[in-house]
Design a protein around this motif. Structure first.
Motif, mmCIF file in Angstrom:
data_model
loop_
_atom_site.group_PDB
_atom_site.id
_atom_site.type_symbol
_atom_site.label_atom_id
_atom_site.label_comp_id
_atom_site.label_asym_id
_atom_site.label_seq_id
_atom_site.Cartn_x
_atom_site.Cartn_y
_atom_site.Cartn_z
ATOM 1 N N TYR A 47 0.853 -1.190 0.000
ATOM 2 C CA TYR A 47 0.000 0.000 0.000
ATOM 3 C C TYR A 47 0.883 1.232 0.000
ATOM 4 O O TYR A 47 1.652 1.452 0.932
ATOM 5 C CB TYR A 47 -0.924 -0.003 1.226
ATOM 6 C CG TYR A 47 -1.711 1.268 1.385
ATOM 7 C CD1 TYR A 47 -2.811 1.522 0.578
ATOM 8 C CD2 TYR A 47 -1.344 2.226 2.334
ATOM 9 C CE1 TYR A 47 -3.527 2.699 0.721
ATOM 10 C CE2 TYR A 47 -2.059 3.398 2.483
ATOM 11 C CZ TYR A 47 -3.148 3.640 1.667
ATOM 12 O OH TYR A 47 -3.861 4.808 1.797
ATOM 13 N N ARG A 48 0.800 1.986 -1.093
ATOM 14 C CA ARG A 48 1.525 3.249 -1.249
ATOM 15 C C ARG A 48 3.017 3.093 -0.914
ATOM 16 O O ARG A 48 3.589 3.830 -0.113
ATOM 17 C CB ARG A 48 0.896 4.346 -0.399
ATOM 18 C CG ARG A 48 -0.517 4.705 -0.829
ATOM 19 C CD ARG A 48 -1.020 5.962 -0.175
ATOM 20 N NE ARG A 48 -2.378 6.289 -0.596
ATOM 21 C CZ ARG A 48 -2.698 6.969 -1.701
ATOM 22 N NH1 ARG A 48 -1.731 7.378 -2.511
ATOM 23 N NH2 ARG A 48 -3.954 7.210 -2.000
ATOM 24 N N GLN B 140 -6.839 -1.172 -13.054
ATOM 25 C CA GLN B 140 -5.677 -2.008 -12.877
ATOM 26 C C GLN B 140 -4.659 -1.713 -13.971
ATOM 27 O O GLN B 140 -4.990 -1.762 -15.158
ATOM 28 C CB GLN B 140 -6.055 -3.499 -12.929
ATOM 29 C CG GLN B 140 -4.873 -4.441 -12.750
ATOM 30 C CD GLN B 140 -5.299 -5.904 -12.715
ATOM 31 O OE1 GLN B 140 -4.459 -6.790 -12.567
ATOM 32 N NE2 GLN B 140 -6.580 -6.183 -12.871
ATOM 33 N N ASP B 141 -3.432 -1.386 -13.568
ATOM 34 C CA ASP B 141 -2.330 -1.137 -14.494
ATOM 35 C C ASP B 141 -1.201 -2.104 -14.142
ATOM 36 O O ASP B 141 -0.684 -2.073 -13.021
ATOM 37 C CB ASP B 141 -1.830 0.307 -14.401
ATOM 38 C CG ASP B 141 -2.912 1.308 -14.777
ATOM 39 O OD1 ASP B 141 -3.667 1.021 -15.714
ATOM 40 O OD2 ASP B 141 -2.989 2.376 -14.131
ATOM 41 N N CYS B 142 -0.826 -2.941 -15.100
ATOM 42 C CA CYS B 142 0.175 -3.969 -14.864
ATOM 43 C C CYS B 142 1.341 -3.786 -15.827
ATOM 44 O O CYS B 142 1.174 -3.319 -16.960
ATOM 45 C CB CYS B 142 -0.420 -5.363 -15.020
ATOM 46 S SG CYS B 142 -1.744 -5.757 -13.844
ATOM 47 N N SER C 161 3.888 -6.749 -11.836
ATOM 48 C CA SER C 161 3.568 -5.749 -10.817
ATOM 49 C C SER C 161 2.337 -4.970 -11.270
ATOM 50 O O SER C 161 2.295 -4.457 -12.391
ATOM 51 C CB SER C 161 4.750 -4.792 -10.615
ATOM 52 O OG SER C 161 4.455 -3.849 -9.606
ATOM 53 N N CYS C 162 1.334 -4.920 -10.400
ATOM 54 C CA CYS C 162 0.062 -4.303 -10.767
ATOM 55 C C CYS C 162 -0.331 -3.248 -9.737
ATOM 56 O O CYS C 162 -0.216 -3.480 -8.530
ATOM 57 C CB CYS C 162 -1.048 -5.355 -10.862
ATOM 58 S SG CYS C 162 -0.768 -6.638 -12.108
ATOM 59 N N GLU C 163 -0.793 -2.120 -10.243
ATOM 60 C CA GLU C 163 -1.408 -1.087 -9.407
ATOM 61 C C GLU C 163 -2.918 -1.282 -9.505
ATOM 62 O O GLU C 163 -3.518 -1.044 -10.551
ATOM 63 C CB GLU C 163 -1.002 0.302 -9.889
ATOM 64 C CG GLU C 163 0.499 0.567 -9.886
ATOM 65 C CD GLU C 163 1.059 0.632 -8.472
ATOM 66 O OE1 GLU C 163 0.262 0.931 -7.526
ATOM 67 O OE2 GLU C 163 2.261 0.390 -8.296
ATOM 68 N N THR D 73 -0.827 -2.361 -4.302
ATOM 69 C CA THR D 73 0.192 -2.835 -5.245
ATOM 70 C C THR D 73 0.323 -4.341 -5.064
ATOM 71 O O THR D 73 0.692 -4.814 -3.986
ATOM 72 C CB THR D 73 1.549 -2.170 -4.991
ATOM 73 O OG1 THR D 73 1.410 -0.754 -5.112
ATOM 74 C CG2 THR D 73 2.580 -2.650 -5.995
ATOM 75 N N PRO E 193 -5.915 2.051 -3.162
ATOM 76 C CA PRO E 193 -4.956 1.568 -4.153
ATOM 77 C C PRO E 193 -3.979 0.567 -3.519
ATOM 78 O O PRO E 193 -3.289 0.886 -2.556
ATOM 79 C CB PRO E 193 -4.238 2.845 -4.601
ATOM 80 C CG PRO E 193 -4.302 3.748 -3.400
ATOM 81 C CD PRO E 193 -5.579 3.413 -2.679
#
Length: 219
Positions: free
Chosen positions: A123-124, A214-216, A199-201, A176, A174
């Motif tokens: 987290y962050r 989701q951004d990977c 790695s995904c946000e 991670t 958010p």
């Protein structure tokens, strides 16, 4: 008394015109190459040989493309927040139970035997913890869904406590997530080691337990 001189022929109205002379035209000579049936057959055989060679190279390239091993495809398809409790004393900490569902797709013509699937959750910028699933198998061109549960008791988030409160009020948190799979591909009688890490946000809506965004990217 008749005269002995012959009488001249009577005049005629016909004229004689000389025939016009025909100009000599230029003559052209076309030289054709010598045609050899054996040379034509040789050319056809050469063309067939080149086409056969090109077709063989194309088929080998296509076959190599399909049998060349590729990394498995990973994606976080669901996050489920089963429990979230914030402790203010003696220090700010979290009790959290987070369910994670990972999609594993095998794009190869070989079966994938994975030994472990590790999922790290942060987290962050601060790591909350990680969870490891059991081993399994994904068949060729197959897809499997793996569930894992992250249980954290007393996880400290002191530096980002204020941000966490804000995210809770907004209803979106958010996270991670970093899923990593390790295993091997069964290629005939061999086992080829293979691994993939992503790695995904992930932005999770805690109200309806869905993933908003989701951004990977490869880790």
């Amino acid at each position: 008394m008749a005269s002995g001189k012959p009488e001249p022929p009577p005049p005629t109205d016909y004229r004689y015109d000389a025939l016009p002379s025909t100009p000599q035209q230029n003559q052209y000579v076309v030289v054709l190459p010598f045609y050899s049936p054996s040379g034509h057959r040789r050319w056809r055989r050469l063309c067939r040989r080149y086409l056969s060679f090109a077709s063989t190279i194309l088929l080998l390239s296509v076959a190599l493309y399909f049998i060349w091993p590729s990394d498995p495809y990973l994606k976080v398809v669901n996050l489920r927040l089963d429990r979230l409790k914030i402790h203010a004393v003696p220090k700010i900490s979290l009790d959290i139970v987070l369910g994670v569902k990972i999609k594993v797709r095998n794009p190869d013509v070989y079966s994938l035997n994975y030994e472990s699937l590790n999922v790290s959750v942060g987290y962050r910028g601060e790591q909350l913890g990680f969870v490891t699933s059991d081993d399994g198998k994904v068949k060729a061109f197959g897809t499997s869904y793996i569930d894992a549960t992250l249980v954290l008791n007393g996880s400290e988030v002191i530096s980002e406590a204020f941000s966490l409160f804000q995210d809770l009020v907004k209803g979106s948190i958010p996270f991670t997530t970093t899923p990593e799979i390790r295993g091997s591909l069964g290629i005939f009688f061999f086992q080829l080691p293979i691994s993939a890490k992503l790695s995904c946000e992930v932005v999770m809506n805690i109200n309806n337990q869905t993933i908003e965004r989701q951004d990977c990217y490869p880790a």
